[in-house]
Design a protein around this motif. Structure first.
Motif, PDB file in Angstrom:
ATOM      1  N   ALA A 174      -2.610 -26.788   6.873  1.00 12.60           N
ATOM      2  CA  ALA A 174      -3.789 -27.531   7.328  1.00 12.60           C
ATOM      3  C   ALA A 174      -5.071 -26.855   6.858  1.00 12.60           C
ATOM      4  N   MET A 175      -5.121 -25.522   6.933  1.00 13.55           N
ATOM      5  CA  MET A 175      -6.310 -24.798   6.465  1.00 13.55           C
ATOM      6  C   MET A 175      -6.471 -24.937   4.953  1.00 13.55           C
ATOM      7  N   GLN A 176      -5.349 -24.945   4.227  1.00 14.46           N
ATOM      8  CA  GLN A 176      -5.435 -25.131   2.784  1.00 14.46           C
ATOM      9  C   GLN A 176      -6.045 -26.489   2.446  1.00 14.46           C
ATOM     10  N   LYS A 177      -5.659 -27.516   3.185  1.00 12.30           N
ATOM     11  CA  LYS A 177      -6.163 -28.858   2.921  1.00 12.30           C
ATOM     12  C   LYS A 177      -7.653 -28.990   3.229  1.00 12.30           C
ATOM     13  N   MET A 178      -8.126 -28.198   4.194  1.00 11.90           N
ATOM     14  CA  MET A 178      -9.538 -28.288   4.577  1.00 11.90           C
ATOM     15  C   MET A 178     -10.339 -27.055   4.164  1.00 11.90           C
ATOM     16  N   ARG A 179      -9.810 -26.297   3.178  1.00  8.40           N
ATOM     17  CA  ARG A 179     -10.467 -25.026   2.858  1.00  8.40           C
ATOM     18  C   ARG A 179     -11.900 -25.204   2.351  1.00  8.40           C
ATOM     19  N   GLY A 180     -12.205 -26.353   1.756  1.00  7.14           N
ATOM     20  CA  GLY A 180     -13.581 -26.584   1.333  1.00  7.14           C
ATOM     21  C   GLY A 180     -14.535 -26.712   2.498  1.00  7.14           C
ATOM     22  N   LEU A 181     -14.002 -27.100   3.648  1.00  7.23           N
ATOM     23  CA  LEU A 181     -14.817 -27.267   4.847  1.00  7.23           C
ATOM     24  C   LEU A 181     -14.859 -26.015   5.719  1.00  7.23           C
ATOM     25  N   LEU A 182     -13.870 -25.140   5.563  1.00  9.39           N
ATOM     26  CA  LEU A 182     -13.760 -23.978   6.453  1.00  9.39           C
ATOM     27  C   LEU A 182     -15.044 -23.148   6.557  1.00  9.39           C
ATOM     28  N   PRO A 183     -15.755 -22.891   5.429  1.00 10.78           N
ATOM     29  CA  PRO A 183     -16.976 -22.086   5.560  1.00 10.78           C
ATOM     30  C   PRO A 183     -18.052 -22.731   6.422  1.00 10.78           C
ATOM     31  N   HIS A 184     -17.914 -24.025   6.704  1.00 12.64           N
ATOM     32  CA  HIS A 184     -18.936 -24.741   7.479  1.00 12.64           C
ATOM     33  C   HIS A 184     -18.512 -24.986   8.922  1.00 12.64           C
ATOM     34  N   VAL A 185     -17.298 -24.600   9.267  1.00 10.31           N
ATOM     35  CA  VAL A 185     -16.809 -24.781  10.633  1.00 10.31           C
ATOM     36  C   VAL A 185     -17.426 -23.701  11.526  1.00 10.31           C
ATOM     37  N   PRO A 186     -17.955 -24.044  12.696  1.00  7.32           N
ATOM     38  CA  PRO A 186     -18.530 -23.035  13.597  1.00  7.32           C
ATOM     39  C   PRO A 186     -17.519 -21.937  13.929  1.00  7.32           C
ATOM     40  N   GLU A 187     -18.016 -20.722  14.002  1.00 10.56           N
ATOM     41  CA  GLU A 187     -17.127 -19.581  14.223  1.00 10.56           C
ATOM     42  C   GLU A 187     -16.339 -19.714  15.519  1.00 10.56           C
ATOM     43  N   ARG A 188     -16.947 -20.267  16.557  1.00 10.73           N
ATOM     44  CA  ARG A 188     -16.239 -20.379  17.844  1.00 10.73           C
ATOM     45  C   ARG A 188     -15.009 -21.272  17.723  1.00 10.73           C
ATOM     46  N   MET A 189     -15.091 -22.289  16.854  1.00 15.17           N
ATOM     47  CA  MET A 189     -13.943 -23.174  16.661  1.00 15.17           C
ATOM     48  C   MET A 189     -12.850 -22.479  15.866  1.00 15.17           C
ATOM     49  N   LEU A 190     -13.251 -21.704  14.860  1.00 15.17           N
ATOM     50  CA  LEU A 190     -12.274 -20.955  14.080  1.00 15.17           C
ATOM     51  C   LEU A 190     -11.585 -19.913  14.954  1.00 15.17           C
ATOM     52  N   ARG A 191     -12.353 -19.284  15.828  1.00 14.74           N
ATOM     53  CA  ARG A 191     -11.774 -18.276  16.720  1.00 14.74           C
ATOM     54  C   ARG A 191     -10.730 -18.910  17.636  1.00 14.74           C
ATOM     55  N   TRP A 193      -9.701 -10.148  15.094  1.00 13.91           N
ATOM     56  CA  TRP A 193     -10.746 -11.133  14.842  1.00 13.91           C
ATOM     57  C   TRP A 193     -12.053 -10.487  14.412  1.00 13.91           C
ATOM     58  N   ARG A 194     -12.335  -9.277  14.871  1.00 14.33           N
ATOM     59  CA  ARG A 194     -13.624  -8.656  14.570  1.00 14.33           C
ATOM     60  C   ARG A 194     -13.901  -8.605  13.079  1.00 14.33           C
ATOM     61  N   HIS A 195     -12.857  -8.442  12.252  1.00 11.03           N
ATOM     62  CA  HIS A 195     -13.070  -8.389  10.808  1.00 11.03           C
ATOM     63  C   HIS A 195     -13.534  -9.740  10.274  1.00 11.03           C
ATOM     64  N   TYR A 196     -12.977 -10.820  10.819  1.00 12.88           N
ATOM     65  CA  TYR A 196     -13.422 -12.149  10.418  1.00 12.88           C
ATOM     66  C   TYR A 196     -14.855 -12.390  10.888  1.00 12.88           C
ATOM     67  N   SER A 197     -15.134 -12.020  12.120  1.00 12.40           N
ATOM     68  CA  SER A 197     -16.456 -12.245  12.686  1.00 12.40           C
ATOM     69  C   SER A 197     -17.538 -11.508  11.902  1.00 12.40           C
ATOM     70  N   GLN A 198     -17.195 -10.320  11.427  1.00  9.83           N
ATOM     71  CA  GLN A 198     -18.182  -9.498  10.716  1.00  9.83           C
ATOM     72  C   GLN A 198     -18.330  -9.867   9.240  1.00  9.83           C
ATOM     73  N   ASN A 199     -17.402 -10.686   8.727  1.00  7.46           N
ATOM     74  CA  ASN A 199     -17.397 -10.942   7.284  1.00  7.46           C
ATOM     75  C   ASN A 199     -17.343 -12.428   6.919  1.00  7.46           C
ATOM     76  N   GLY A 200     -17.808 -13.290   7.814  1.00  4.25           N
ATOM     77  CA  GLY A 200     -17.827 -14.716   7.504  1.00  4.25           C
ATOM     78  C   GLY A 200     -16.450 -15.327   7.627  1.00  4.25           C
ATOM     79  N   ALA A 201     -16.071 -15.694   8.840  1.00  4.98           N
ATOM     80  CA  ALA A 201     -14.698 -16.106   9.127  1.00  4.98           C
ATOM     81  C   ALA A 201     -14.235 -17.277   8.269  1.00  4.98           C
TER      82      ALA A 201
END
Length: 278
Positions: A134-151, A176-184
């Motif tokens: 599912a993430m592969q299919k939406m990977r173009g959108l992932l950088p724009h998803v709010p961090e709280r939703m990704l978490r 998770w801290r590594h994702y939070s600090q580096n653009g999840a």
């Protein structure tokens, strides 16, 4: 664990280290980091434990920019790192994606691997799991998803993959801290982009030809990597299978004693082979 880093072929690579003795290299998966092994390495003071961080993961997320982060390529990065730090041969211990890296390294670089332990590892056609697809299919959108939703999305993976919710909460806090600090979103998009079962299917025919000590440790209630795959790996590797009833996916965090015991058995078998060859 204490952490070190060094530039290897233009990539800043990072790893945790603990103990002293024969080298054992620990390989994590997604969405974790070398801290996945924190409860295992603390139980193995008799080994030189090195928890390598995959390129583009953990604190090394920035190193993933513009690079191939496939499992097959991670095996090449791993071997380059071993060469750089002067380790000719080591036991490889892999979980999840890290188990795929270990299989590829063992089959393509057999002289580098003195033993193999796989725990709830990707293998054959067992992956990517639906959430990763599912993430592969939406990977173009992932950088724009709010961090709280990704978490929340990653939290569900940890809750489903741990035996108890509180251990899932603890793991989420650690990794998770590594994702939070580096653009999840961007980090996850990079990580999932190159994941393909082709990498493990390509080396599957070579697994029965490996001549090395091996062990398989598996959480039998894993929803992500089913126990049938662990049983198949054990047959192909002619390895004992430690079946953890009720255990789920993240065995290094939930069942460190069983994993450490299997590492100890490999160290003993490796020492016996070395003595016999003298």
């Amino acid at each position: 664990m204490d952490f070190e880093s060094r530039e290897v072929e233009g990539i800043r690579m990072r790893w945790g280290r603990s103990g002293d003795g024969p080298p054992v290299v620990f390989l994590h998966g997604i969405p974790t980091s070398p801290d996945l092994w924190r409860r295992v390495v603390s139980r193995l003071p008799e080994a030189r434990c090195l928890a390598w961080e995959m390129v583009g993961y953990g604190a090394s997320i920035p190193e993933g920019e513009g690079r191939d982060l496939s499992v097959a390529k991670q095996a090449d990065y791993l071997v380059a790192w071993l060469r750089e730090i002067g380790i000719d041969q080591a036991i490889l211990v892999g979980h999840d994606l890290g188990g795929g890296v270990a299989q590829i390294a063992a089959t393509r670089y057999p002289k580098r691997c003195s033993g193999l332990l796989l725990t709830n590892s990707i293998c054959y056609d067992s992956w990517p799991i639906p959430s990763v697809v599912a993430m592969q299919k939406m990977r173009g959108l992932l950088p724009h998803v709010p961090e709280r939703m990704l978490r929340k999305m990653i939290a569900m993976l940890f809750y489903r993959g741990h035996d108890q919710r509180d251990t899932g909460e603890s793991a989420l806090h650690v990794h998770w801290r590594h994702y939070s600090q580096n653009g999840a979103g961007l980090a996850l998009a990079r990580q999932v982009a190159g994941l393909s079962a082709t990498d493990t299917l390509d080396v599957a025919p070579s697994l029965p030809n490996l001549d090395l000590p091996a062990r398989v440790v598996w959480g039998a209630a894993d929803q992500f990597q089913k126990i049938a795959y662990g049983e198949r790996l054990a047959r192909d590797l002619r390895a004992p299978l430690t079946r953890i009833e009720g255990g789920k996916h993240f065995t290094p965090e939930d069942h460190p004693d069983e994993v450490a015991q299997a590492v100890r058995a490999l160290l003993k078998e490796q020492a016996g082979r070395s003595s016999a060859s003298r």
